[in-house]
Motif scaffolding. Structure first.
Motif, PDB file in Angstrom:
ATOM      1  N   ARG A   4       0.470  -1.123  -0.027  1.00 49.70           N
ATOM      2  CA  ARG A   4       0.003  -0.162  -0.413  1.00 49.70           C
ATOM      3  C   ARG A   4       0.971   1.120  -0.244  1.00 49.70           C
ATOM      4  NH1 ARG A   4      -5.313   1.499   0.676  1.00 49.70           N
ATOM      5  NH2 ARG A   4      -5.938   3.011   1.368  1.00 49.70           N
ATOM      6  N   MET A   7       2.292   1.870  -3.621  1.00 51.32           N
ATOM      7  CA  MET A   7       1.097   2.180  -4.095  1.00 51.32           C
ATOM      8  C   MET A   7       0.701   3.816  -3.673  1.00 51.32           C
ATOM      9  SD  MET A   7      -0.693  -0.162  -6.241  1.00 51.32           S
ATOM     10  CE  MET A   7      -2.633  -0.108  -6.046  1.00 51.32           C
ATOM     11  N   PHE A   8       1.356   4.444  -2.418  1.00 50.82           N
ATOM     12  CA  PHE A   8       1.083   5.993  -2.309  1.00 50.82           C
ATOM     13  C   PHE A   8       2.161   6.164  -3.106  1.00 50.82           C
ATOM     14  CE2 PHE A   8       1.733   9.052   0.296  1.00 50.82           C
ATOM     15  CZ  PHE A   8       0.070  10.028  -0.066  1.00 50.82           C
ATOM     16  N   LEU A  10       3.388   5.388  -5.849  1.00 49.22           N
ATOM     17  CA  LEU A  10       3.173   5.500  -7.133  1.00 49.22           C
ATOM     18  C   LEU A  10       1.901   6.593  -7.675  1.00 49.22           C
ATOM     19  CD1 LEU A  10       3.360   1.737  -7.871  1.00 49.22           C
ATOM     20  CD2 LEU A  10       4.417   3.106  -9.065  1.00 49.22           C
TER      21      LEU A  10
END
Lengths: 190, 438
Positions: A4, A7-8, A10
């Motif tokens: 996560r 992802m953040f 990105l």
């Protein structure tokens, strides 16, 4: 959770890229408008049957073709640099084309739209795509301006031109003028 | 497990409990493990759809309002305003990511809204600085900036937007004196996403809609990106494409509704419509190597790419056909073999009269019609039978009014076909008679 976090990162990078593209577009144009050299291009009447009118005026820059220097070969669709000069009347002149980025003169980058050819198939005159052909205006004003633009050129033979700022190969269309008056002012006056 | 199977399982559970195979607890545990059988109840679906529609409509509305180029607004203000939709789109997306990442409606809606707002920002700046309509450049920038949203939010609607967008780009680029080869690279970028959704649940709305979009977009993109240096190659490419699509769609679970199987449906329709087209003479005239176009303005490399596409679709179709034949599914193989039939036609058309090729295609389509009728009767499916009848009837009407063929030839062909049907009837009746005797 580690996933996560990545992802953040990105997502945030994506947001930055998404913002930087329009920001770059603005920066580039702003610099051109501020520091670019101003050229005046003579305009011609436009095709009245253009499908996409309404919010902008389709400006037709006078484009009589650029002579290709002896010994140089070009094809339709080639990417070229157009070298600019100013003529005796103060209007811009598309002097010549070059494949290499010119130094010390003003120029813009574009593609060859079509050409005229000699008997041996070598292009002797190049017609380039003009990268400043639209002048955006308010919805209600644009059709009026276009009408006035056409009437001024066709019927009254008035002088119509656009001013364009040129810097490092990029161009920004600055204003549309009828008889030396900005089209917005011109429409208010007449 | 697909929803259909889960639904079946849930119907079984009460029976299993009453027979003592499962306890009440086991039943509950199974239910909580597999979740909702219907893919969320009706309300949830409605909320999702309305949420996405709402976001898209608001986004579109903002474009329209901002496009009304306020001439009073100074350039500096307009520049700042250009960023407002983009920033609010990003804000919404961030909120979804932090707080609502479980909700399909929020993910789809906010990713769609952000995607629209990217296009809005770029086009507003275009207006402010009188940047001319470089449509292909605009769309390409927009799509590339938006593509990561598809993956980060697992959002299908932006994925569909993306596919439509790159197809529009291809059309503009091909028309603009260039070629659209880059389209295939752009398409490959979204394929893993579609594949992932299909793997997750092939009948989920996301997976179904994505496949509909893919089938349609490919159909358009093949036509756009073919360089057309080899006349008639489009016949091979499209036949190969529809056959491949149809055969790929066949692979799994045949019990789903037609709209849940986009590849099979588009493929079958494509095969039929395209076959009808190929029964005319004009597609087969002046095609092949003898008419290769060398003139300027045709891109040599793109021409080779056409050949690669043609070879690829035909090879895939052939390997699929082999699989289907091994399964003894002759009916599907008959439909899927259009690729083979028209490739043979393409080769033959170089050496013989195009009319000979049209005869082959007419016979193929006629055979397909009859096979469909027979299959419908065998399976006791009235829809299939009628579909087959429709194929035959349509073919008859088209040929009856085909003025390229002589009256006498048409007359004889019709009489032969009619006699064939009567003969079939006699055979069928005798068979039934024998059965009844037994």
């Amino acid at each position: 959770m580690k996933n996560r976090k990545w992802m953040f990162v990105l997502l945030m990078s994506l947001f930055v890229i998404q913002l930087s593209v329009p920001a770059y577009m603005i920066g580039n144009r702003e610099m051109t408008l501020r520091y670019g050299k101003q050229f005046k291009f003579k305009a011609e009447p436009i095709d009245p049957f253009d499908a996409f009118r309404g919010r902008y005026v389709e400006v037709n820059i006078r484009n009589e073709g650029i002579d290709v220097a002896e010994g140089e070969k070009y094809m339709t669709g080639d990417r070229v640099f157009v070298l600019l000069e100013t003529d005796a009347q103060g209007f811009a002149l598309m002097k010549s084309i070059s494949k290499e980025r010119p130094k010390g003169t003003d120029y813009f980058e574009t593609r060859i739209y079509y050409g005229s050819f000699k008997e041996d198939g070598v292009m002797d005159k190049a017609y380039v795509r003009i990268p400043f052909s639209r002048y955006y205006m308010e919805e209600s004003l644009a059709p009026k301006a276009e009408e006035e633009y056409n009437r001024s050129i066709r019927e009254q033979n008035k002088e119509v031109y656009v001013t364009v700022r040129v810097r490092n190969g990029s161009t920004v269309l600055e204003g549309l003028f009828i008889e030396g008056v900005r089209v917005e002012e011109y429409l208010k006056k007449y | 497990m697909s929803r259909k199977n889960i639904k079946w399982l849930y119907e079984e559970i009460p029976g299993l409990i009453s027979k003592g195979i499962l306890t009440e607890e086991d039943g509950e545990r199974l239910r909580s493990f597999y979740g909702e059988a219907e893919g969320g109840n009706g309300l949830k679906t409605v909320l999702t759809v309305f949420g996405i529609l709402g976001a898209i409509l608001i986004g579109a509305g903002i474009i329209l309002i901002l496009a009304k180029n306020w001439s009073e607004m100074p350039r500096g203000v307009r520049t700042v305003v250009s960023f407002i939709p983009l920033l609010s789109g990003q804000g919404l997306a961030l909120y979804t990511y932090m707080k609502r990442s479980e909700s399909i409606a929020w993910r789809e809606g906010s990713a769609s809204f952000l995607m629209i707002s990217i296009g809005t920002a770029i086009s507003l700046i275009g207006q402010t600085y009188n940047i001319p309509g470089d449509f292909d450049g605009f769309v390409l920038t927009w799509m590339l900036l938006a593509l990561p949203l598809v993956y980060l939010f697992g959002a299908a609607i932006p994925g569909i937007f993306y596919m439509v967008g790159i197809t529009a780009w291809a059309a503009a680029a091909q028309g603009n004196n260039g070629n659209a080869l880059l389209f295939w690279v752009l398409l490959v970028l979204v394929v893993p996403f579609i594949y992932g959704k299909v793997r997750e649940d092939i009948y989920s709305n996301s997976a179904v809609f994505l496949r509909w979009a893919l089938a349609g977009v490919l159909c358009a993109a093949i036509g756009i990106s073919l360089e057309k240096v080899l006349p008639g190659l489009w016949i091979v490419v499209y036949s190969g494409y529809f056959s491949t699509l149809y055969l790929t769609g066949l692979q799994k679970h045949d019990e789903a509704a037609w709209w849940q199987q986009p590849f099979k449906t588009v493929g079958a329709l494509g095969i039929l419509i395209f076959s009808f087209l190929l029964t005319y003479e004009w597609p087969w005239k002046n095609i092949g190597w003898n008419y290769y176009r060398h003139s300027e303005g045709f891109n040599e490399a793109a021409g080779y790419f056409d050949l690669i596409i043609a070879a690829a679709v035909i090879l895939i179709a052939l390997s699929m056909l082999y699989k289907i034949l091994k399964r003894k599914d002759y009916f599907s193989a008959a439909y899927g073999s259009l690729a083979v039939v028209s490739t043979i036609g393409f080769v033959l058309a170089q050496y013989t009269d195009p009319v000979a090729v049209t005869i082959i295609l007419n016979l193929y389509l006629f055979g397909l019609g009859i096979y469909t009728v027979v299959k419908g009767i065998g399976d006791m499916k009235l829809g299939t039978t009628n579909g087959g009848m429709l194929i035959i009837a349509l073919l008859a009407v088209i040929r009856f009014f085909d003025y390229d063929i002589e009256y006498l030839v048409r007359g004889i062909a019709f009489i032969l076909a009619g006699a064939g049907f009567l003969a079939c009837n006699v055979v069928l009746l005798r068979k039934r008679g024998k059965k009844n005797e037994k």
